[in-house]
Design an enzyme around this catalytic site. Structure first.
Site, PDB file in Angstrom:
ATOM      1  N   GLY A 288     -91.638  -5.159   6.047  1.00  0.00           N
ATOM      2  CA  GLY A 288     -92.750  -4.223   5.913  1.00  0.00           C
ATOM      3  C   GLY A 288     -94.082  -4.692   6.093  1.00  0.00           C
TER       4      GLY A 288
ATOM      5  N   ASN B 293     -95.246   3.381  -3.734  1.00  0.00           N
ATOM      6  CA  ASN B 293     -94.111   2.823  -4.283  1.00  0.00           C
ATOM      7  C   ASN B 293     -94.270   2.595  -5.985  1.00  0.00           C
ATOM      8  OD1 ASN B 293     -96.401   0.873  -3.432  1.00  0.00           O
ATOM      9  ND2 ASN B 293     -95.491  -0.565  -4.397  1.00  0.00           N
TER      10      ASN B 293
ATOM     11  N   GLN C  51     -91.551   2.992   1.911  1.00  0.00           N
ATOM     12  CA  GLN C  51     -90.620   3.766   0.854  1.00  0.00           C
ATOM     13  C   GLN C  51     -90.294   4.915   1.105  1.00  0.00           C
ATOM     14  OE1 GLN C  51     -89.764   2.431  -2.340  1.00  0.00           O
ATOM     15  NE2 GLN C  51     -91.039   0.795  -2.192  1.00  0.00           N
TER      16      GLN C  51
ATOM     17  N   SER D 190     -88.907  -1.304   6.116  1.00  0.00           N
ATOM     18  CA  SER D 190     -88.300  -2.345   5.634  1.00  0.00           C
ATOM     19  C   SER D 190     -87.011  -2.196   5.405  1.00  0.00           C
ATOM     20  CB  SER D 190     -89.099  -2.913   4.110  1.00  0.00           C
ATOM     21  OG  SER D 190     -88.549  -3.877   4.023  1.00  0.00           O
ATOM     22  N   ALA D 191     -86.032  -2.894   5.860  1.00  0.00           N
ATOM     23  CA  ALA D 191     -84.460  -2.575   5.732  1.00  0.00           C
ATOM     24  C   ALA D 191     -84.000  -2.681   4.226  1.00  0.00           C
ATOM     25  CB  ALA D 191     -83.744  -3.614   6.604  1.00  0.00           C
ATOM     26  N   HIS D 192     -84.800  -3.681   3.695  1.00  0.00           N
ATOM     27  CA  HIS D 192     -84.233  -3.941   2.268  1.00  0.00           C
ATOM     28  C   HIS D 192     -84.470  -2.651   1.223  1.00  0.00           C
ATOM     29  CE1 HIS D 192     -87.773  -5.480  -0.134  1.00  0.00           C
ATOM     30  NE2 HIS D 192     -88.070  -5.611   0.827  1.00  0.00           N
TER      31      HIS D 192
ATOM     32  N   THR E 290     -87.558 -15.965  18.013  1.00  0.00           N
ATOM     33  CA  THR E 290     -86.242 -15.423  18.381  1.00  0.00           C
ATOM     34  C   THR E 290     -85.881 -14.206  17.402  1.00  0.00           C
ATOM     35  OG1 THR E 290     -85.864 -17.613  19.222  1.00  0.00           O
ATOM     36  CG2 THR E 290     -83.677 -16.041  18.560  1.00  0.00           C
TER      37      THR E 290
ATOM     38  N   CYS F 187     -94.270  -6.606  -7.060  1.00  0.00           N
ATOM     39  CA  CYS F 187     -95.046  -7.764  -6.430  1.00  0.00           C
ATOM     40  C   CYS F 187     -96.035  -8.237  -7.497  1.00  0.00           C
ATOM     41  CB  CYS F 187     -96.021  -6.924  -5.227  1.00  0.00           C
ATOM     42  SG  CYS F 187     -94.730  -6.242  -4.138  1.00  0.00           S
TER      43      CYS F 187
HETATM   44  C1  LIG Z   1     -94.926   0.659   0.174  1.00  0.00           C
HETATM   45  C2  LIG Z   1     -94.770  -0.636   0.591  1.00  0.00           C
HETATM   46  N1  LIG Z   1     -95.062  -1.550   1.606  1.00  0.00           N
HETATM   47  C3  LIG Z   1     -95.003  -2.326   1.907  1.00  0.00           C
HETATM   48  C4  LIG Z   1     -93.723  -3.150   1.434  1.00  0.00           C
HETATM   49  C5  LIG Z   1     -93.594  -4.688   1.680  1.00  0.00           C
HETATM   50  O1  LIG Z   1     -92.399  -4.633   2.431  1.00  0.00           O
HETATM   51  P1  LIG Z   1     -91.238  -6.238   2.650  1.00  0.00           P
HETATM   52  O2  LIG Z   1     -90.822  -6.269   1.375  1.00  0.00           O
HETATM   53  O3  LIG Z   1     -90.287  -5.787   3.650  1.00  0.00           O
HETATM   54  O4  LIG Z   1     -92.465  -7.174   3.377  1.00  0.00           O
HETATM   55  C6  LIG Z   1     -93.195  -2.733   0.323  1.00  0.00           C
HETATM   56  C7  LIG Z   1     -92.196  -3.465  -0.631  1.00  0.00           C
HETATM   57  O5  LIG Z   1     -92.350  -3.649  -1.767  1.00  0.00           O
HETATM   58  C8  LIG Z   1     -93.646  -1.477  -0.409  1.00  0.00           C
HETATM   59  O6  LIG Z   1     -93.146  -0.809  -1.098  1.00  0.00           O
END
Ligand SMILES: Cc1ncc(COP(=O)(O)O)c(C=O)c1O
Length: 378
Positions: free
Chosen positions: A70, A150, A178, A198-200, A236, A327
């Site tokens: 993301g 988030n 999100q 974002s996959a996770h 890659t 974060c």
């Molecule tokens: C709203 C939002 N944007 C961006 C990100 C960043 O994504 P990534 O962890 O894949 O870099 C997050 C991850 O916490 C998020 O919650």
């Protein structure tokens, strides 16, 4: 000690069906850029995922670019808009994720763009009239407003924002990290210029995601090197990650309605339980209003407790929740999102509980039982 994971806005556990796909793909080690059979096999895998993701977003495959997640996708939208599309102003808010906020600040400091921050009220709502007034004049603009927050779960009215952007010739980037896989997203219906995934956050692995970039936007690659991703993102391809992202996205979008129903019930159970245990509790943003927030996020505002380390106390009892967003953990600055809701927030301790389809009533009851033990009114 059994760990109960209620921090799914930070990351989500890997879905076993995604893991199976990753294991399968580990055997297919070809480099998609190679023209021999091993490379071609890997290339087909990557292109099938691109096509399926595009179909579900009602986009074109050529509008999907795989990234490292993301953050990179958000950076791509912001930096490339300023560098390549003549954007001179970014309209955003103080409650965006740092993956948006920090690139904007960086470019402002370098004098490359100006930023206008929409005000947010005590509930985290933006005011569309303020956006419209700003859009009425000013230089070439990118509006960057996330779909679902988030930390406080607020949903922005993306359709209305998009309409305003179109009326006034502005570009629209929405950080959908999100929301993607949790809420229906159609580029046709809403009309985005940039989206991110974002996959996770949807039970896939970390370090992979994608950017949607509307066709016709002539941007140059943010990461320079080889000609991968049709010359738009060098490096890659993370083939195992991309295949996993594809599976995670497919499962999330196919099973969305039933997952939503299940998770909403869990969220409501926590709201009711918390109100019973701490009658003067509040909730940050719109997170306790099911129709106005992302169902996976609940941000609880506990009146100052004699226990000023609630998140830590939960952790000691095996309950994983967050004090804000992941974060900010490790730094003691507190959350920029909660602060932006006003001075009143300093009298409250934030605890974000965020859910996934793998949570059960037992999980949330365990959270409530621990809350009863550790919350001591000040
Ligand atoms: C709203 C939002 N944007 C961006 C990100 C960043 O994504 P990534 O962890 O894949 O870099 C997050 C991850 O916490 C998020 O919650």
């Amino acid at each position: 000690m059994e760990v109960i994971f209620l921090d799914n806005a930070a990351t989500t556990p890997l879905e076993p069906r995604v893991k199976d796909e990753m294991v399968r793909m580990m055997e297919n080690f070809g480099n998609p850029s190679s023209t021999h059979i091993s490379g071609r096999g890997a290339k087909v895998e990557v292109e099938v995922v691109r096509k399926r993701i595009a179909q579900r977003l009602e986009a074109e495959p050529g509008e999907i670019f795989f990234t490292s997640g993301g953050t990179e996708a958000d950076n791509m939208a912001l930096f490339c808009s300023v560098r390549d599309l003549g954007v001179k102003r970014i309209i955003t808010t103080a409650i965006e994720h740092h993956a948006v906020g920090h690139p904007v600040e960086f470019m402002v400091e370098r004098g490359e763009v100006e930023a206008a921050y929409l005000s947010v009220n005590e509930f985290g709502d933006i005011d569309l009239a303020e956006l419209e007034a700003l859009l009425k004049d000013g230089p070439k603009t990118l509006v960057s407003l996330m779909f679902a927050n988030n930390e406080i779960g607020n949903l922005n009215p993306v359709k209305e924002i998009s309409v305003l952007c179109k009326e006034h010739g502005a570009l629209f980037h929405s950080d959908t990290v999100q929301a993607m896989g949790h809420l229906p997203i159609s580029v046709k219906e809403v009309g985005y210029d940039f989206l991110t995934c974002s996959a996770h956050k949807i039970h896939g692995p970390k370090g992979v995601g994608f950017a949607y970039v509307r066709s016709g936007l002539k941007i140059k690659p943010l990461i320079q090197g080889g000609a991968q991703e049709r010359n738009m993102r060098a490096g890659t391809e993370n083939t195992i990650g991309i295949v996993a992202l594809g599976k995670a996205f497919e499962i999330a979008t196919t099973e969305m309605a039933e997952d939503q129903k299940k998770v909403e019930a869990l969220k409501q159970r926590v709201i009711d339980g918390v109100k019973r245990i701490v009658p003067n509790v509040k909730f940050f943003g719109r997170s306790a209003e099911l129709d106005k927030s992302l169902y996976t996020v609940l941000s609880i505002a506990f009146p100052k407790s004699a226990n000023d380390m609630l998140t830590f106390s939960f952790d000691m009892k095996g309950i994983n929740v967050s004090g804000g967003s992941a974060c900010t953990s490790g730094s003691n600055q507190g959350s920029h999102v909660i602060r932006a809701l006003g001075d009143w927030t300093s009298n409250y301790q934030p605890v974000r509980v965020s859910f996934s389809k793998f949570n059960t009533e037992d999980c949330v009851d365990a959270f409530l039982n621990v809350l009863e033990e550790i919350y001591v009114p000040a």
